[in-house]
Design a protein around this motif. Sequence first.
Motif, mmCIF file in Angstrom:
data_model
loop_
_atom_site.group_PDB
_atom_site.id
_atom_site.type_symbol
_atom_site.label_atom_id
_atom_site.label_comp_id
_atom_site.label_asym_id
_atom_site.label_seq_id
_atom_site.Cartn_x
_atom_site.Cartn_y
_atom_site.Cartn_z
ATOM 1 N N GLY A 17 0.682 -1.250 0.131
ATOM 2 C CA GLY A 17 0.127 0.162 -0.071
ATOM 3 C C GLY A 17 0.788 1.333 -0.130
ATOM 4 N N VAL A 18 0.396 2.272 0.531
ATOM 5 C CA VAL A 18 1.168 3.575 0.548
ATOM 6 C C VAL A 18 2.202 3.397 1.686
ATOM 7 C CG1 VAL A 18 0.927 6.173 1.126
ATOM 8 C CG2 VAL A 18 -0.667 5.059 -0.283
ATOM 9 N N CYS A 19 3.447 3.694 1.215
ATOM 10 C CA CYS A 19 4.393 3.275 2.075
ATOM 11 C C CYS A 19 5.352 4.644 2.555
ATOM 12 C CB CYS A 19 5.340 2.101 1.310
ATOM 13 S SG CYS A 19 6.865 1.857 2.288
ATOM 14 N N THR A 286 1.744 9.087 -6.233
ATOM 15 C CA THR A 286 1.093 7.827 -5.653
ATOM 16 C C THR A 286 1.940 6.621 -6.149
ATOM 17 O OG1 THR A 286 -1.010 8.602 -5.720
ATOM 18 C CG2 THR A 286 -0.494 6.135 -5.720
ATOM 19 N N ARG A 287 2.560 6.543 -7.387
ATOM 20 C CA ARG A 287 3.637 5.611 -7.590
ATOM 21 C C ARG A 287 4.774 5.839 -6.703
ATOM 22 N NH1 ARG A 287 2.956 7.195 -13.099
ATOM 23 N NH2 ARG A 287 5.388 7.358 -13.358
ATOM 24 N N THR A 290 4.084 4.035 -3.641
ATOM 25 C CA THR A 290 3.383 2.640 -3.516
ATOM 26 C C THR A 290 4.323 1.570 -4.227
ATOM 27 O OG1 THR A 290 2.085 3.191 -5.523
ATOM 28 C CG2 THR A 290 1.087 3.247 -3.307
ATOM 29 N N GLU A 291 4.660 1.807 -5.928
ATOM 30 C CA GLU A 291 5.314 1.060 -6.548
ATOM 31 C C GLU A 291 6.922 1.111 -6.113
ATOM 32 O OE1 GLU A 291 4.442 1.814 -10.521
ATOM 33 O OE2 GLU A 291 2.377 1.684 -10.166
#
Length: 303
Positions: A17-19, A286-287, A290-291
């Motif tokens: 998720g969001v890290c 967001t990437r 997360t990614e």
Amino acid sequence: MSRVRTVLGDVLPGQLGVCDAHDHLFLTSPRLPGQELRDVSAARAELAAFRAVGGGSVVQWTPYGMGRRAAELPGLSRETGVHVVAATGLHQAAHYDDATLGGLRDRLAEVFVAELTEGIGTSGVRAGLIKVAGGFHAVDAHARWTMAAAAEAHHATGATVAVHLELGTGALDVLDLLCDELGVPPHRVVLGHLNRSPDPVVHRQAAESGAYLGFDGPSRAHHATDWRMPDTVRRLADAGFADRLLLGGDTTTSAGRSVHGGPGMPYLLRRVRPRLAAELGAELVTRMLTENPGRAFAVDWAC
């Protein structure tokens, strides 16, 4: 298959998720007297506050001998629903007494490997990264010793090596040592605190190496973090390095916690994310949250 090693076991990168890619739930040091992060209930509240604003995972960079409280981490993760990644490694010499360092002199790599594969102490919690530290604009003898051990542990396990850069300096010296001399692949290195020394040339060269660049510790005005970070990150993204960028909070003192009136972990998502989104677009940010952490910390574990 590459997985992130959390305190509750290995998970797929997409499960993070969001890290918050660099923070601390527990931390003690003689350099921070009276400001220690020791309170379990405060750590639980901080994780819950992070979860409430959309947080999904936290990478704790607290290394060996600095009050990690590894046995508490699985319970906190279960209770709050936030993935937690623990660290092995060693900080700068100033954070330890001579007896502690002397006891590790001939077995540092062995300790790192054991904490990655067997568990931290008797907790059974396995670390998911190796944290080490450079000096101010230099790699001193202590840093060379710890990074050599970190490289050995990386080659034995595949674990990512995360580096505290003192005031954001010394990034290229660290890469010369870890990657060129010791053979750690650059994509297995995370450079922390680059926002504290906003040098675009160094940032570009570090990104070109293939290493991950950490922008962490927001709200520290004397480190020029918040107001320079959007432009710094935008330049790197425009140059094609958006997939190399990590964001974190780096709460290191009790007063800095949101539950004690400070910015704490939620600040990363409440204030830093929208400010970066206005500069870069929400999708790209967001990437980054997360990614990118999934790629940075997920490895094909050799054990």
